[in-house]
Design a protein around this motif. Structure first.
Motif, PDB file in Angstrom:
ATOM      1  N   TRP A   1      -5.845 -13.804   4.349  1.00 54.68           N
ATOM      2  CA  TRP A   1      -4.441 -13.516   4.071  1.00 54.68           C
ATOM      3  C   TRP A   1      -4.277 -12.117   3.478  1.00 54.68           C
ATOM      4  CZ3 TRP A   1       0.574 -13.452   4.201  1.00 54.68           C
ATOM      5  CH2 TRP A   1       1.283 -12.939   3.107  1.00 54.68           C
ATOM      6  N   GLU A   2      -5.112 -11.781   2.497  1.00 51.15           N
ATOM      7  CA  GLU A   2      -5.001 -10.468   1.856  1.00 51.15           C
ATOM      8  C   GLU A   2      -5.166  -9.362   2.888  1.00 51.15           C
ATOM      9  OE1 GLU A   2      -7.426  -9.897  -1.666  1.00 51.15           O
ATOM     10  OE2 GLU A   2      -6.892 -11.886  -2.383  1.00 51.15           O
ATOM     11  N   ALA A   3      -6.062  -9.563   3.871  1.00 50.19           N
ATOM     12  CA  ALA A   3      -6.301  -8.526   4.874  1.00 50.19           C
ATOM     13  C   ALA A   3      -5.049  -8.283   5.713  1.00 50.19           C
ATOM     14  CB  ALA A   3      -7.481  -8.915   5.757  1.00 50.19           C
ATOM     15  N   ILE A   4      -4.413  -9.336   6.154  1.00 50.35           N
ATOM     16  CA  ILE A   4      -3.234  -9.133   7.012  1.00 50.35           C
ATOM     17  C   ILE A   4      -2.058  -8.640   6.170  1.00 50.35           C
ATOM     18  CG2 ILE A   4      -2.356 -11.532   6.964  1.00 50.35           C
ATOM     19  CD1 ILE A   4      -2.329  -9.168   9.984  1.00 50.35           C
ATOM     20  N   ASN A   5      -1.983  -9.115   4.922  1.00 51.49           N
ATOM     21  CA  ASN A   5      -0.928  -8.633   4.019  1.00 51.49           C
ATOM     22  C   ASN A   5      -1.115  -7.133   3.746  1.00 51.49           C
ATOM     23  OD1 ASN A   5       1.385  -9.085   2.435  1.00 51.49           O
ATOM     24  ND2 ASN A   5       0.140  -9.277   0.569  1.00 51.49           N
ATOM     25  N   SER A   6      -2.352  -6.713   3.549  1.00 49.87           N
ATOM     26  CA  SER A   6      -2.628  -5.288   3.318  1.00 49.87           C
ATOM     27  C   SER A   6      -2.252  -4.469   4.546  1.00 49.87           C
ATOM     28  CB  SER A   6      -4.111  -5.049   3.055  1.00 49.87           C
ATOM     29  OG  SER A   6      -4.525  -5.784   1.976  1.00 49.87           O
ATOM     30  N   ALA A   7      -2.577  -4.976   5.738  1.00 53.44           N
ATOM     31  CA  ALA A   7      -2.250  -4.248   6.964  1.00 53.44           C
ATOM     32  C   ALA A   7      -0.749  -3.982   6.999  1.00 53.44           C
ATOM     33  CB  ALA A   7      -2.683  -5.041   8.187  1.00 53.44           C
ATOM     34  N   TRP A   8       0.021  -4.988   6.630  1.00 53.88           N
ATOM     35  CA  TRP A   8       1.485  -4.854   6.636  1.00 53.88           C
ATOM     36  C   TRP A   8       1.940  -3.866   5.548  1.00 53.88           C
ATOM     37  CZ3 TRP A   8       5.907  -4.403   8.533  1.00 53.88           C
ATOM     38  CH2 TRP A   8       7.086  -4.692   7.855  1.00 53.88           C
ATOM     39  N   ILE A   9       1.314  -3.943   4.377  1.00 51.92           N
ATOM     40  CA  ILE A   9       1.673  -3.006   3.298  1.00 51.92           C
ATOM     41  C   ILE A   9       1.334  -1.578   3.730  1.00 51.92           C
ATOM     42  CG2 ILE A   9       1.071  -2.272   0.947  1.00 51.92           C
ATOM     43  CD1 ILE A   9       0.646  -5.281   0.304  1.00 51.92           C
ATOM     44  N   GLU A  10       0.151  -1.403   4.338  1.00 49.31           N
ATOM     45  CA  GLU A  10      -0.300  -0.067   4.733  1.00 49.31           C
ATOM     46  C   GLU A  10       0.633   0.543   5.782  1.00 49.31           C
ATOM     47  OE1 GLU A  10      -2.664   1.726   3.503  1.00 49.31           O
ATOM     48  OE2 GLU A  10      -3.556   0.224   2.169  1.00 49.31           O
ATOM     49  N   VAL A  11       0.985  -0.227   6.787  1.00 51.98           N
ATOM     50  CA  VAL A  11       1.779   0.349   7.874  1.00 51.98           C
ATOM     51  C   VAL A  11       3.169   0.735   7.378  1.00 51.98           C
ATOM     52  CG1 VAL A  11       2.851  -1.714   8.902  1.00 51.98           C
ATOM     53  CG2 VAL A  11       2.166   0.194  10.359  1.00 51.98           C
ATOM     54  N   GLN A  12       3.660   0.014   6.371  1.00 54.23           N
ATOM     55  CA  GLN A  12       4.982   0.348   5.831  1.00 54.23           C
ATOM     56  C   GLN A  12       4.988   1.715   5.158  1.00 54.23           C
ATOM     57  OE1 GLN A  12       5.341  -3.537   3.751  1.00 54.23           O
ATOM     58  NE2 GLN A  12       7.501  -3.255   4.141  1.00 54.23           N
ATOM     59  N   ARG A  13       3.827   2.110   4.616  1.00 54.24           N
ATOM     60  CA  ARG A  13       3.742   3.397   3.929  1.00 54.24           C
ATOM     61  C   ARG A  13       4.056   4.553   4.860  1.00 54.24           C
ATOM     62  NH1 ARG A  13       0.046   3.128  -0.876  1.00 54.24           N
ATOM     63  NH2 ARG A  13      -0.724   1.014  -0.848  1.00 54.24           N
ATOM     64  N   PHE A  14       3.845   4.344   6.166  1.00 52.21           N
ATOM     65  CA  PHE A  14       4.065   5.432   7.107  1.00 52.21           C
ATOM     66  C   PHE A  14       5.540   5.608   7.453  1.00 52.21           C
ATOM     67  CE2 PHE A  14      -0.412   4.649   7.575  1.00 52.21           C
ATOM     68  CZ  PHE A  14      -0.934   5.904   7.764  1.00 52.21           C
ATOM     69  N   GLY A  15       6.387   4.703   6.963  1.00 55.53           N
ATOM     70  CA  GLY A  15       7.810   4.826   7.253  1.00 55.53           C
ATOM     71  C   GLY A  15       8.101   4.511   8.706  1.00 55.53           C
ATOM     72  N   THR A  16       9.188   5.065   9.214  1.00 57.24           N
ATOM     73  CA  THR A  16       9.589   4.720  10.582  1.00 57.24           C
ATOM     74  C   THR A  16       9.601   5.934  11.508  1.00 57.24           C
ATOM     75  OG1 THR A  16      11.879   4.917   9.899  1.00 57.24           O
ATOM     76  CG2 THR A  16      10.945   2.707   9.888  1.00 57.24           C
TER      77      THR A  16
END
Lengths: 313, 485
Positions: free
Chosen positions: A108-123
């Motif tokens: 769970w932490e791995a997929i949650n981190s992936a989502w947190i990381e990709v958000q950092r890049f904005g849109t």
């Protein structure tokens, strides 16, 4: 297992695989676009990327011009594109969150981190270097996800459903990628084109991380029919259609063991694998590669439906 | 009496002071930058494991973090012994009260509680009259909110006997502290050390298992019913289901057939015997309560009454933790336990009584006024913090429906040192310990959720109003975790 959880796991596997495929596609496209126009060049490379992601129509609907920045944004971070890397990770994470109890904390932490990381890049992704960073970051997160699942998840329905989603999505991605390129995948009787085609083939191989594998398997210059052979029929190649179906049959067998009986989905998958095993690259070209791939994609979808029905999703 | 005042807990008994001294040494040895790094590490940890909660009515905050303060709150074993005994007594009374108002109603015949307050209470579940749950347990899981005003002076601020939440924060706070300062927790911190709380899920499981319904054959199957992903406490629901190894189900996963509850699984229907439900009464069964609910299951109540299902907590316990009933709790405790309450109530004016109302209206600027059926810190007036206009607006509301309100003095809540933007400063705290009750009796977890008002002088600790949390250390011999109930 709850039927709802089984469905969530299956789709979690699919979304993660799709995000990973998009990462590899974007990475290969950046390389292709960096070549001089005579070898492919930026415009055609990004147009091809849209097709390989089966996203040409969706992108066309936005009315935006096909430029590197626009296509990269659309495929990587556009919240409006339900199949962007960002949206795939969001869907994957939402599915994972709805079944927290079926995943280990690390998975769970791995997929949650992936989502947190990709958000950092904005849109937006202004620079190719940013895009490459995003691609690398997401790939790392997804490797962590796979690793956590592989190392720690109990080998039971939870794991098999997730893996089943992965193998089904993987087969779909490979088949669609090949179908976009079938016109450059020529039988050995046809004369081989110039360097333009060469770069298209290497890009295709890179997209499925198979360039080095190709050299190891064939120890030969890159020939289009061998590219097709590798990605359709070679079982040691993990993204080939045959390998995906071998996996699919295996996971469905495990699920059947868990529930004590086989069903229509098991039979469909075995039939699909048998068909692939009966083919050679020559018979494929004789029958028409495009027709074969269209048929495969339809059968693969039907298998997805049968899996859902059999397991009461 | 207000603002930065309030009893500072760091001056507690010697055992506690020694433990605080160790914490102080750790804080002194850490630069502000390091502390800030620690705080951010803690926050990152919470984000990664996905502990978030939703704030209703705030679209940007679908998943917000509760601020976590890295300075623990410490209670000595002697202080805890008092609290523990008081909580067991309180929960025993809450259970006896539920059994009585849905049974022989002796407390009404004794004239101790006004009849209309119970029979006309929206939380009174008429369908439960005559029902006897397995083991005669109504309130399996209780969270009792305590405040403190001096050494050994704990008071009950509120009873939560429906679906109390917060226990996952208590467990994860400890997990974070174990990562940040393991040597303080595992070391000789005083009186033996910090007592563990991580046995909670096992105790909860054992407690729920002990109240399997009469219709259950063999080993009972447990499940946790959640309203779903968008509920503010969803994280906690998934956390507890996970730690107990039971399915986390939603209404759509369930159906009732022949008065037996089943969940839909990939292998076909599977029977459920005990359902730990985190869905309010009103949404549990469209055949009995709100007909438009999709969070519950048609037939759930019948399954219960047929003896095929135990719901935890039982339906109708809201009548016991209602704020209007709260003011009668001292009488209720005395009536059922035959002893004075060990943990007193906060003095409370019942605005339904004309004399009390007159006094409340008179002293409005210095009181806290709450709606009897409100929660989460919504719809309340904190007199000393309100503007004149807000007070006048509230006065009108109060006069229009006095029975809907109770009033309490503004308490000088105790304070604990807290890491703030401007260094370490005292902040007001409260405490929500958790009490489990099974067929064999009650167990109190050594600890609880300490909530802290992060703004200077503020008394509002609710997470929906920007309150934070702290790890709570109960000192004592480590093997005294307490067996399952």
């Amino acid at each position: 297992m709850l039927s709802r959880n089984a469905a969530n796991l299956f789709w979690l596997g699919r979304y993660v695989e799709r995000a990973d495929y998009l990462c590899r596609l974007l990475g290969a496209t950046v390389r292709l676009a960096a070549l001089p126009a005579t070898h492919g060049g930026a415009g055609t490379a990004w147009e091809a990327a849209l097709k390989s992601a089966s996203a040409a129509d969706a992108f066309g609907a936005t009315g935006r011009p096909i430029t590197d920045g626009e296509v990269a944004r659309f495929l990587a971070v556009d919240p409006g594109n339900a199949s962007s890397i960002r949206c795939c990770l969001e869907h994957a994470r939402t599915n994972a969150r709805a079944l927290r109890t079926a995943l280990t904390a690390e998975t769970w932490e791995a997929i949650n981190s992936a989502w947190i990381e990709v958000q950092r890049f904005g849109t937006t992704v202004a620079e190719p270097i940013t895009l490459m960073r995003l691609v690398e970051t997401v790939k790392q997160s997804l490797l962590a996800f796979d690793g956590a699942a592989h190392r720690n998840q109990l080998r039971e329905s939870t794991y098999w459903f997730m893996r089943l989603g992965t193998s089904l999505e993987r087969a779909d991605n490979t088949a669609r990628l090949l179908d976009q390129k079938y016109h450059i995948l020529l039988p050995r009787t046809e004369p081989v084109g110039g360097s333009l085609d060469y770069f298209q083939w290497t890009t295709l191989l890179r997209t499925v991380s198979a360039l080095t594998a190709y050299r190891w398997v064939y120890r030969d210059a890159i020939k289009p029919w061998l590219v097709a052979d590798l990605l359709i029929l070679k079982k040691p190649m993990p993204r080939s259609l045959a390998a995906c179906y071998e996996d699919t049959v295996f996971y469905l067998d495990r699920l059947a063991l868990d529930r004590g009986r086989q069903g229509p989905a098991n039979r469909l998958a075995v039939a699909g694998l048998k068909r692939l095993e009966a083919e050679t690259i020559d018979t494929l070209f004789q029958g028409g590669l495009h027709e074969f791939l269209l048929g495969f994609i339809a059968d693969n979808n039907a298998l997805g439906d049968a899996i859902a029905e059999q397991h009461l999703f | 009496m207000f603002g930065t005042g309030g009893y500072p807990e760091t001056v507690d008994p010697a055992a506690c002071r020694a433990a605080y001294a160790l914490v102080a040494a750790w804080l002194a040895a850490s630069t502000p930058e390091l502390l800030e790094t620690r705080r951010r590490q803690a926050e990152l940890f919470f984000r990664r494991i996905g502990i978030t909660f939703a704030v209703y009515g705030d679209p940007d905050a679908d998943e917000r973090l509760i601020p976590f303060d890295i300075i623990p709150r410490i209670l000595s074993s002697a202080e805890w012994a008092l609290v523990e005994e008081g909580l067991k007594q309180r929960v025993a009374a809450l259970n006896a009260f539920c059994a009585d108002v849905y049974g022989s109603r002796e407390i009404l015949r004794a004239g101790l509680v006004p009849e209309d307050l119970i029979l006309a209470n929206p939380q009174f579940a008429i369908g439960q009259v005559g029902f006897r749950p397995a083991g005669d347990v109504w309130v399996h899981i209780a969270g009792i909110d305590l405040v403190r005003t001096g050494p050994g002076e704990f008071m009950v601020l509120e009873d939560n006997a429906r679906t109390p939440s917060g226990v996952s924060y208590m467990l994860e706070n400890r997990e974070v502290m174990l990562r940040l300062v393991p040597e303080l927790i595992t070391g000789e911190t005083g009186e033996g050390g910090v007592r563990p709380v991580e046995t909670y899920p096992e105790q909860l499981y054992a407690s729920l298992r002990s109240v399997a319904p009469p219709g259950c054959r063999g080993e009972p199957t447990l499940a946790l019913l959640t309203p779903g992903l968008h509920n503010s406490a969803y994280y906690e629901h998934s956390f507890l289901a996970d730690k107990m190894g039971i399915e986390l189900v939603e209404g759509s996963d369930l159906f009732v057939h022949d008065d037996v509850l089943f969940m839909r699984t990939t292998a076909g229907p599977a029977r459920i015997d005990v359902l730990y439900r985190r869905v309010d009464d009103a949404f549990l069964d469209p055949l009995v309560f709100r007909p438009d609910t999709v969070l519950g299951v048609p037939g759930l109540v019948r399954a219960c009454h047929a003896g095929n299902l135990t719901l935890a907590n039982a339906i109708g316990t809201g009548v016991a933790d209602d704020k209007a009933i709260y003011s009668y709790m001292p009488e209720i405790v005395r009536f059922y336990t035959g002893r004075d309450p060990i943990l007193p109530n906060v003095p409370t004016w019942r605005c339904r009584e004309p004399d009390a109302l007159a006094e409340v209206l008179d002293r409005l600027p210095e009181l806290v006024v709450k709606e009897v059926d409100g929660s989460g810190g919504y719809g309340m007036l904190v007199g000393p913090h309100a503007t004149a206009a807000e007070i006048e607006a509230f006065r009108a509301k109060l006069k229009a429906a006095p029975a809907k309100f109770i009033a309490q003095p503004t308490l000088a809540l105790s304070t604990c040192p807290t890491l703030t933007d401007s260094g370490i400063a005292p902040r007001h705290v409260d405490l929500r310990p958790f009490i489990l009750t099974g067929a064999g009796g009650s167990t109190v977890l050594p600890g609880g959720l300490t909530r802290v008002a992060m703004r200077a002088g503020s008394l509002v600790v609710n997470s929906s109003q920007g309150g934070g949390t702290k790890d709570t250390w109960v000192l004592g011999p480590r093997d005294s975790a307490g067996g399952p109930g």
